[in-house]
Write a protein that holds these residues in place. Structure first.
Motif, PDB file in Angstrom:
ATOM      1  N   ALA A   1     -14.812 -15.042  24.601  1.00 47.70           N
ATOM      2  CA  ALA A   1     -12.855 -15.105  23.611  1.00 47.70           C
ATOM      3  C   ALA A   1     -12.733 -15.860  22.582  1.00 47.70           C
ATOM      4  CB  ALA A   1     -11.601 -15.419  24.727  1.00 47.70           C
ATOM      5  N   ARG A   2     -13.342 -17.088  22.369  1.00 49.52           N
ATOM      6  CA  ARG A   2     -13.097 -18.215  21.262  1.00 49.52           C
ATOM      7  C   ARG A   2     -14.143 -17.535  19.500  1.00 49.52           C
ATOM      8  NH1 ARG A   2     -14.160 -21.994  25.064  1.00 49.52           N
ATOM      9  NH2 ARG A   2     -16.808 -21.843  24.279  1.00 49.52           N
ATOM     10  N   ASP A   3     -15.055 -16.811  20.572  1.00 48.12           N
ATOM     11  CA  ASP A   3     -15.757 -15.727  19.307  1.00 48.12           C
ATOM     12  C   ASP A   3     -15.326 -14.360  18.302  1.00 48.12           C
ATOM     13  OD1 ASP A   3     -17.708 -17.142  19.589  1.00 48.12           O
ATOM     14  OD2 ASP A   3     -18.929 -16.283  20.237  1.00 48.12           O
ATOM     15  N   GLY A   4     -14.004 -14.012  19.787  1.00 49.77           N
ATOM     16  CA  GLY A   4     -13.224 -13.145  18.837  1.00 49.77           C
ATOM     17  C   GLY A   4     -13.711 -10.899  19.319  1.00 49.77           C
ATOM     18  N   ASN A   5     -14.321 -11.762  20.641  1.00 50.76           N
ATOM     19  CA  ASN A   5     -14.848 -10.568  21.394  1.00 50.76           C
ATOM     20  C   ASN A   5     -14.261  -9.606  22.081  1.00 50.76           C
ATOM     21  OD1 ASN A   5     -16.978 -10.329  19.137  1.00 50.76           O
ATOM     22  ND2 ASN A   5     -18.519 -11.686  20.145  1.00 50.76           N
ATOM     23  N   VAL A   6     -13.018 -10.292  22.447  1.00 52.24           N
ATOM     24  CA  VAL A   6     -12.528  -9.760  23.490  1.00 52.24           C
ATOM     25  C   VAL A   6     -11.114  -9.094  23.692  1.00 52.24           C
ATOM     26  CG1 VAL A   6     -11.329 -10.560  25.743  1.00 52.24           C
ATOM     27  CG2 VAL A   6     -13.386 -11.626  25.428  1.00 52.24           C
ATOM     28  N   ARG A   7     -11.321  -7.658  23.746  1.00 53.14           N
ATOM     29  CA  ARG A   7      -9.845  -6.714  23.556  1.00 53.14           C
ATOM     30  C   ARG A   7      -8.925  -7.251  25.021  1.00 53.14           C
ATOM     31  NH1 ARG A   7     -10.404  -2.642  20.317  1.00 53.14           N
ATOM     32  NH2 ARG A   7      -7.699  -2.169  20.494  1.00 53.14           N
ATOM     33  N   TRP A   8      -8.055  -7.749  24.464  1.00 53.80           N
ATOM     34  CA  TRP A   8      -7.467  -8.331  25.966  1.00 53.80           C
ATOM     35  C   TRP A   8      -6.622  -7.294  26.455  1.00 53.80           C
ATOM     36  CZ3 TRP A   8      -7.958 -12.361  28.357  1.00 53.80           C
ATOM     37  CH2 TRP A   8      -9.180 -13.371  27.461  1.00 53.80           C
ATOM     38  N   ARG A   9      -5.407  -5.987  26.040  1.00 53.89           N
ATOM     39  CA  ARG A   9      -4.652  -4.527  26.437  1.00 53.89           C
ATOM     40  C   ARG A   9      -5.628  -3.708  26.728  1.00 53.89           C
ATOM     41  NH1 ARG A   9      -0.194  -1.616  21.885  1.00 53.89           N
ATOM     42  NH2 ARG A   9       0.740  -0.772  23.961  1.00 53.89           N
ATOM     43  N   PRO A  10      -7.170  -3.363  26.279  1.00 57.01           N
ATOM     44  CA  PRO A  10      -7.104  -2.502  26.650  1.00 57.01           C
ATOM     45  C   PRO A  10      -7.847  -2.955  27.456  1.00 57.01           C
ATOM     46  CG  PRO A  10      -8.156  -2.935  24.015  1.00 57.01           C
ATOM     47  CD  PRO A  10      -7.006  -3.120  24.491  1.00 57.01           C
ATOM     48  N   GLY A  11      -8.301  -3.951  28.230  1.00 52.83           N
ATOM     49  CA  GLY A  11      -9.419  -4.569  28.480  1.00 52.83           C
ATOM     50  C   GLY A  11      -8.270  -4.759  30.368  1.00 52.83           C
ATOM     51  N   LEU A  12      -7.148  -5.071  30.208  1.00 48.25           N
ATOM     52  CA  LEU A  12      -6.128  -5.639  30.348  1.00 48.25           C
ATOM     53  C   LEU A  12      -5.898  -3.854  31.630  1.00 48.25           C
ATOM     54  CD1 LEU A  12      -3.704  -8.150  29.649  1.00 48.25           C
ATOM     55  CD2 LEU A  12      -5.329  -8.642  31.762  1.00 48.25           C
ATOM     56  N   LEU A  13      -5.550  -3.169  30.923  1.00 46.26           N
ATOM     57  CA  LEU A  13      -5.045  -1.794  31.291  1.00 46.26           C
ATOM     58  C   LEU A  13      -6.130  -1.224  31.739  1.00 46.26           C
ATOM     59  CD1 LEU A  13      -3.328   0.764  31.604  1.00 46.26           C
ATOM     60  CD2 LEU A  13      -4.131   1.424  28.841  1.00 46.26           C
ATOM     61  N   PHE A  14      -7.644  -1.323  31.420  1.00 47.40           N
ATOM     62  CA  PHE A  14      -8.370  -0.612  31.896  1.00 47.40           C
ATOM     63  C   PHE A  14      -8.070  -1.370  33.847  1.00 47.40           C
ATOM     64  CE2 PHE A  14     -12.933  -0.623  33.313  1.00 47.40           C
ATOM     65  CZ  PHE A  14     -13.188   0.630  33.084  1.00 47.40           C
ATOM     66  N   ALA A  15      -8.261  -2.861  33.467  1.00 51.09           N
ATOM     67  CA  ALA A  15      -8.550  -3.145  34.839  1.00 51.09           C
ATOM     68  C   ALA A  15      -7.568  -3.326  36.037  1.00 51.09           C
ATOM     69  CB  ALA A  15      -8.951  -5.502  34.950  1.00 51.09           C
ATOM     70  N   ALA A  16      -6.266  -3.336  35.278  1.00 51.53           N
ATOM     71  CA  ALA A  16      -4.869  -2.803  36.082  1.00 51.53           C
ATOM     72  C   ALA A  16      -5.452  -1.856  36.956  1.00 51.53           C
ATOM     73  CB  ALA A  16      -4.061  -3.091  34.897  1.00 51.53           C
ATOM     74  N   ALA A  17      -5.848  -0.637  36.059  1.00 50.54           N
ATOM     75  CA  ALA A  17      -5.849   0.576  36.406  1.00 50.54           C
ATOM     76  C   ALA A  17      -6.959   0.268  37.837  1.00 50.54           C
ATOM     77  CB  ALA A  17      -6.191   1.820  36.216  1.00 50.54           C
ATOM     78  N   GLY A  18      -8.121  -0.193  38.262  1.00 44.23           N
ATOM     79  CA  GLY A  18      -8.346  -0.997  38.837  1.00 44.23           C
ATOM     80  C   GLY A  18      -7.934  -1.757  40.403  1.00 44.23           C
ATOM     81  N   ILE A  19      -7.257  -2.770  40.070  1.00 40.58           N
ATOM     82  CA  ILE A  19      -6.978  -2.994  41.105  1.00 40.58           C
ATOM     83  C   ILE A  19      -6.084  -2.672  42.621  1.00 40.58           C
ATOM     84  CG2 ILE A  19      -4.927  -5.182  41.739  1.00 40.58           C
ATOM     85  CD1 ILE A  19      -4.546  -5.529  38.603  1.00 40.58           C
ATOM     86  N   GLY A  20      -5.551  -2.229  42.654  1.00 34.29           N
ATOM     87  CA  GLY A  20      -5.283  -0.828  43.293  1.00 34.29           C
ATOM     88  C   GLY A  20      -6.820  -0.370  44.573  1.00 34.29           C
ATOM     89  N   PRO A  21      -7.513  -0.073  44.129  1.00 34.47           N
ATOM     90  CA  PRO A  21      -9.012   0.961  44.648  1.00 34.47           C
ATOM     91  C   PRO A  21      -9.694  -0.033  44.963  1.00 34.47           C
ATOM     92  CG  PRO A  21      -8.298   2.460  42.528  1.00 34.47           C
ATOM     93  CD  PRO A  21      -7.714   1.105  42.487  1.00 34.47           C
ATOM     94  N   ALA A  22      -9.683  -1.350  44.027  1.00 34.59           N
ATOM     95  CA  ALA A  22     -10.397  -2.068  44.147  1.00 34.59           C
ATOM     96  C   ALA A  22     -10.051  -3.349  45.261  1.00 34.59           C
ATOM     97  CB  ALA A  22     -10.428  -3.775  43.264  1.00 34.59           C
ATOM     98  N   MET A  23      -9.285  -3.205  45.667  1.00 26.28           N
ATOM     99  CA  MET A  23      -8.640  -3.787  46.903  1.00 26.28           C
ATOM    100  C   MET A  23      -8.560  -2.490  48.328  1.00 26.28           C
ATOM    101  SD  MET A  23      -5.143  -5.549  45.869  1.00 26.28           S
ATOM    102  CE  MET A  23      -4.549  -6.219  47.382  1.00 26.28           C
ATOM    103  N   LEU A  24      -8.617  -1.787  48.113  1.00 22.97           N
ATOM    104  CA  LEU A  24      -8.871  -0.738  49.186  1.00 22.97           C
ATOM    105  C   LEU A  24     -10.379  -0.154  49.178  1.00 22.97           C
ATOM    106  CD1 LEU A  24      -7.642   1.901  50.561  1.00 22.97           C
ATOM    107  CD2 LEU A  24      -7.777   3.440  48.759  1.00 22.97           C
ATOM    108  N   GLY A  25     -10.787   0.048  48.300  1.00 22.93           N
ATOM    109  CA  GLY A  25     -12.594  -0.703  48.547  1.00 22.93           C
ATOM    110  C   GLY A  25     -13.017  -1.671  49.019  1.00 22.93           C
TER     111      GLY A  25
END
Length: 266
Positions: free
Chosen positions: A64-88
């Motif tokens: 993140a300090r080097d500017g190599n994290v895209r927060w918005r798409p990363g959070l969107l991508f991860a948020a979609a996986g929260i439910g399936p991850a808990m179910l799994g």
């Protein structure tokens, strides 16, 4: 060789993979915990999530300090996986150990195959020209626009894998972030760490019942070595081409997958 030394060595290797490739740590952590440190498959997958989560948080801060994290798409991508991850995570406790090991080895082999495929450069959506890494193009603004439906679909699938197999999913997240979301490799590696942290925490939330049986005297040094190794992995990635690192790691994955599959079937 003592258990402590094995834990330190294995942790360092896991950290190198996470820091250098933005994933793959849990694919090495699970077999190391099972075959070197005597964990059961269920305990190993839970311990792996703990190790990879803490290591990824440390490595994420550096990227993140080097500017190599895209927060918005990363959070969107991860948020979609929260439910399936808990179910799994809930389902994983009811899967026989042999079936879990076979599923893990097949997933590792598929990830290795994906890494060995020739990579195609991301295309500029307007001009159709390859987007290259470089001192000027290194900013996140050079990544392609993210399509939310594609990000959500890929994220949900990755979350399910994380929950069932106890893997952070970086070895699958990086190709998805590059191929589906259009991120460059450098930002995909950094962003995948954000995805790993969120998915792993979601999966861990459903595995609290297995935490009591974990050997924390092994997990603690393993995690400490992994965190230190992740910093070295990030520095190594700056000196060696991403393709070469991926190929080396892919062959290691193939060997691990073959060993686990043979061991579970014999």
């Amino acid at each position: 060789m003592s258990v402590l030394i094995l834990a330190l060595v294995a942790g360092a290797v896991v950290g190198l993979a996470l820091g250098g490739l933005g994933g793959g740590g849990s694919v090495l952590a699970v077999p190391a915990l099972i075959y070197l440190l005597g964990f059961t498959p269920v305990a190993a997958t839970t311990a792996s999530l703990i190790i990879v989560t803490l290591t990824s948080i440390s490595s994420l801060a550096a990227h993140a300090r080097d500017g190599n994290v895209r927060w918005r798409p990363g959070l969107l991508f991860a948020a979609a996986g929260i439910g399936p991850a808990m179910l799994g995570g809930l389902v994983a406790g009811h899967i026989p150990a042999t079936a879990l090991t076979i599923a893990f080895s097949v997933t590792a082999a598929l990830a290795a195959w994906r890494m060995l495929r020739p990579s195609r450069p991301a295309q500029d959506p307007v001009q159709g020209s390859p987007v290259q890494d470089g001192p000027v193009q290194g900013s996140p603004a050079q990544d392609r626009p993210v399509r939310p439906p594609r990000a959500a679909g890929s994220g949900a699938g990755l979350g399910a894998v994380t929950g069932v197999l106890g893997v952070g999913g970086g070895f699958l997240a990086v190709p998805a972030l590059v191929g589906v979301l259009g991120l460059r490799m450098k930002t995909a590696v950094g962003t995948s760490l954000l995805v790993i942290v969120i998915n792993s925490l979601a999966a861990l939330a459903t595995r609290t019942s297995t935490a009591d049986s974990l050997d924390w005297a092994v997990i603690a040094p393993f995690t400490a070595a992994a965190i230190l190794g992740a910093w070295d992995g990030k520095r190594l990635a700056a000196k060696i081409s991403g393709n070469r690192l991926q190929h080396v790691f892919a062959y290691v994955l193939l060997a691990v997958a073959a060993f686990m599959l043979l061991d579970s079937l014999i």
